[in-house]
Design a protein around this motif. Structure first.
Motif, PDB file in Angstrom:
ATOM      1  N   ALA A   1      10.406  20.354  55.493  1.00  0.00           N
ATOM      2  CA  ALA A   1      10.043  19.216  55.710  1.00  0.00           C
ATOM      3  C   ALA A   1       8.437  18.774  55.549  1.00  0.00           C
ATOM      4  O   ALA A   1       8.112  18.161  55.037  1.00  0.00           O
ATOM      5  N   LEU A   2       7.738  19.527  56.196  1.00  0.00           N
ATOM      6  CA  LEU A   2       6.523  19.806  56.363  1.00  0.00           C
ATOM      7  C   LEU A   2       5.802  20.081  54.945  1.00  0.00           C
ATOM      8  O   LEU A   2       4.855  19.372  54.272  1.00  0.00           O
ATOM      9  N   GLY A   3       6.517  21.025  54.353  1.00  0.00           N
ATOM     10  CA  GLY A   3       6.139  21.593  52.898  1.00  0.00           C
ATOM     11  C   GLY A   3       6.192  20.455  51.758  1.00  0.00           C
ATOM     12  O   GLY A   3       5.319  20.153  51.199  1.00  0.00           O
ATOM     13  N   HIS A   4       7.421  19.992  51.837  1.00  0.00           N
ATOM     14  CA  HIS A   4       7.857  19.033  50.703  1.00  0.00           C
ATOM     15  C   HIS A   4       7.124  17.841  51.024  1.00  0.00           C
ATOM     16  O   HIS A   4       7.329  16.972  49.990  1.00  0.00           O
ATOM     17  N   LEU A   5       6.684  17.355  52.225  1.00  0.00           N
ATOM     18  CA  LEU A   5       6.201  16.169  52.492  1.00  0.00           C
ATOM     19  C   LEU A   5       4.448  16.367  52.225  1.00  0.00           C
ATOM     20  O   LEU A   5       3.781  15.294  52.318  1.00  0.00           O
ATOM     21  N   GLY A   6       4.136  17.396  51.791  1.00  0.00           N
ATOM     22  CA  GLY A   6       2.779  17.667  51.358  1.00  0.00           C
ATOM     23  C   GLY A   6       1.877  17.871  52.827  1.00  0.00           C
ATOM     24  O   GLY A   6       0.673  17.352  52.707  1.00  0.00           O
ATOM     25  N   ARG A   7       2.446  18.151  53.924  1.00  0.00           N
ATOM     26  CA  ARG A   7       1.623  18.137  55.074  1.00  0.00           C
ATOM     27  C   ARG A   7       1.284  19.443  55.472  1.00  0.00           C
ATOM     28  O   ARG A   7       1.930  20.408  55.003  1.00  0.00           O
TER      29      ARG A   7
ATOM     30  N   LEU B   1      15.116  14.691  64.229  1.00  0.00           N
ATOM     31  CA  LEU B   1      15.277  13.469  63.561  1.00  0.00           C
ATOM     32  C   LEU B   1      14.123  12.495  63.740  1.00  0.00           C
ATOM     33  O   LEU B   1      13.544  11.742  63.175  1.00  0.00           O
ATOM     34  N   TRP B   2      14.041  12.202  64.934  1.00  0.00           N
ATOM     35  CA  TRP B   2      13.016  11.347  65.692  1.00  0.00           C
ATOM     36  C   TRP B   2      11.411  11.400  64.968  1.00  0.00           C
ATOM     37  O   TRP B   2      10.560  10.609  64.691  1.00  0.00           O
ATOM     38  N   ARG B   3      11.372  12.836  64.921  1.00  0.00           N
ATOM     39  CA  ARG B   3       9.747  13.092  64.261  1.00  0.00           C
ATOM     40  C   ARG B   3       9.873  13.046  63.171  1.00  0.00           C
ATOM     41  O   ARG B   3       8.731  12.650  62.445  1.00  0.00           O
ATOM     42  N   PHE B   4      10.813  13.492  62.108  1.00  0.00           N
ATOM     43  CA  PHE B   4      10.720  13.674  60.637  1.00  0.00           C
ATOM     44  C   PHE B   4      11.352  12.431  59.980  1.00  0.00           C
ATOM     45  O   PHE B   4      10.951  12.413  58.794  1.00  0.00           O
ATOM     46  N   VAL B   5      12.326  11.739  60.518  1.00  0.00           N
ATOM     47  CA  VAL B   5      12.756  10.639  59.534  1.00  0.00           C
ATOM     48  C   VAL B   5      11.620   9.622  59.204  1.00  0.00           C
ATOM     49  O   VAL B   5      11.595   9.236  58.010  1.00  0.00           O
ATOM     50  N   PRO B   6      10.813   9.035  60.124  1.00  0.00           N
ATOM     51  CA  PRO B   6       9.909   8.374  59.805  1.00  0.00           C
ATOM     52  C   PRO B   6       8.991   8.794  58.728  1.00  0.00           C
ATOM     53  O   PRO B   6       8.451   8.163  57.558  1.00  0.00           O
ATOM     54  N   MET B   7       8.523  10.317  58.510  1.00  0.00           N
ATOM     55  CA  MET B   7       7.727  10.559  57.503  1.00  0.00           C
ATOM     56  C   MET B   7       8.407  10.592  56.186  1.00  0.00           C
ATOM     57  O   MET B   7       7.875  10.474  55.117  1.00  0.00           O
ATOM     58  N   MET B   8       9.845  10.961  56.419  1.00  0.00           N
ATOM     59  CA  MET B   8      10.457  10.659  55.224  1.00  0.00           C
ATOM     60  C   MET B   8      11.000   9.620  54.565  1.00  0.00           C
ATOM     61  O   MET B   8      10.952   9.596  53.201  1.00  0.00           O
ATOM     62  N   ILE B   9      10.904   8.471  55.189  1.00  0.00           N
ATOM     63  CA  ILE B   9      11.147   7.167  54.470  1.00  0.00           C
ATOM     64  C   ILE B   9       9.895   6.284  54.300  1.00  0.00           C
ATOM     65  O   ILE B   9      10.299   5.471  53.874  1.00  0.00           O
ATOM     66  N   ARG B  10       8.726   6.794  54.843  1.00  0.00           N
ATOM     67  CA  ARG B  10       7.551   5.839  54.333  1.00  0.00           C
ATOM     68  C   ARG B  10       6.819   6.918  53.434  1.00  0.00           C
ATOM     69  O   ARG B  10       6.697   7.787  53.218  1.00  0.00           O
ATOM     70  N   PRO B  11       6.167   5.750  52.628  1.00  0.00           N
ATOM     71  CA  PRO B  11       5.311   6.296  51.497  1.00  0.00           C
ATOM     72  C   PRO B  11       4.182   7.349  51.930  1.00  0.00           C
ATOM     73  O   PRO B  11       3.724   6.945  53.258  1.00  0.00           O
TER      74      PRO B  11
END
Length: 212
Positions: A143-149, A200-210
């Protein structure tokens, strides 16, 4: 069920043996660890042979092959210098999951040989201690890697890791005939659910927002 579980363990070992050394050597400066290509081939062969023996009804041969596959996994883990990643949660969680898989195969061997009567022991060492620990480690990293974090954990992610490990330990304790058996079972389920709910609480917001 048991055959399917072992098939999943074989695939997981194959993938983990490729990605864990790669991740570790890139994350820890100066760390050089082997990919274990040759031993991995022996491990794959022993695992497939064990599954075939199980399907053929040859428990002694199955136990021997599972023991070999598990021993190879633990030797591989030791060669990956686990002490070098002790301060990097994104790595030590993967090492912990691989260690559980390596330990689960001898437990499965003991079950095949009749020394461990309950299938629940290998099922939960492989499933909860092995698969679940590797899953929480991989889903946070990817999740971190594919979100560019940045590939860094925070306290919540480390809490997720601790909860999954606690869930595995409590689930195994629940297999022992003690007065706390049922309490350990419920505590294990609660810790497991809480760990992935926090993920889910930590990463879902990252995944659904620009991305900002």
């Amino acid at each position: 069920f048991h055959t399917g579980l072992l098939c999943m363990a074989v695939v997981t070992l194959l993938v983990a043996r490729r990605v864990i050394p790669f991740f570790a050597s890139r994350a820890v400066q100066g760390l050089s660890i082997p990919m274990h290509t040759r031993s991995g081939q022996w491990q794959l062969g022993a695992s497939v042979f064990a599954i075939a023996c199980g399907l053929a009804g040859w428990p002694v041969q199955m136990a021997a092959a599972l023991g070999v596959a598990g021993a190879i996994a633990l030797v591989q883990l030791a060669a990956w210098k686990p002490w070098a990643v002790r301060k990097m949660p994104l790595l030590w969680i993967l090492y912990a999951g691989y260690a559980a898989l390596g330990a689960g195969l001898p437990v499965a061997a003991a079950h095949a040989a009749g020394a461990v009567p309950r299938l629940a022991w290998p099922a939960h060492v492989l499933g909860v201690a092995g698969f679940s620990v590797l899953i929480i480690g991989m889903v946070t990293r990817t999740a971190l890697g594919h979100l560019g974090r940045p590939l860094r954990t925070d306290r919540l992610m480390v809490a997720c890791y601790a909860l999954v490990i606690a869930a595995a330990a409590l689930r195994l304790l629940a297999l022992l005939p003690t007065p706390l058996m049922l309490a350990c079972l419920h505590a294990s389920a609660g810790a497991w659910v809480l760990a992935f709910a926090l993920y889910l609480w930590r990463f879902v917001p990252m995944m659904i927002r620009p991305r900002r």
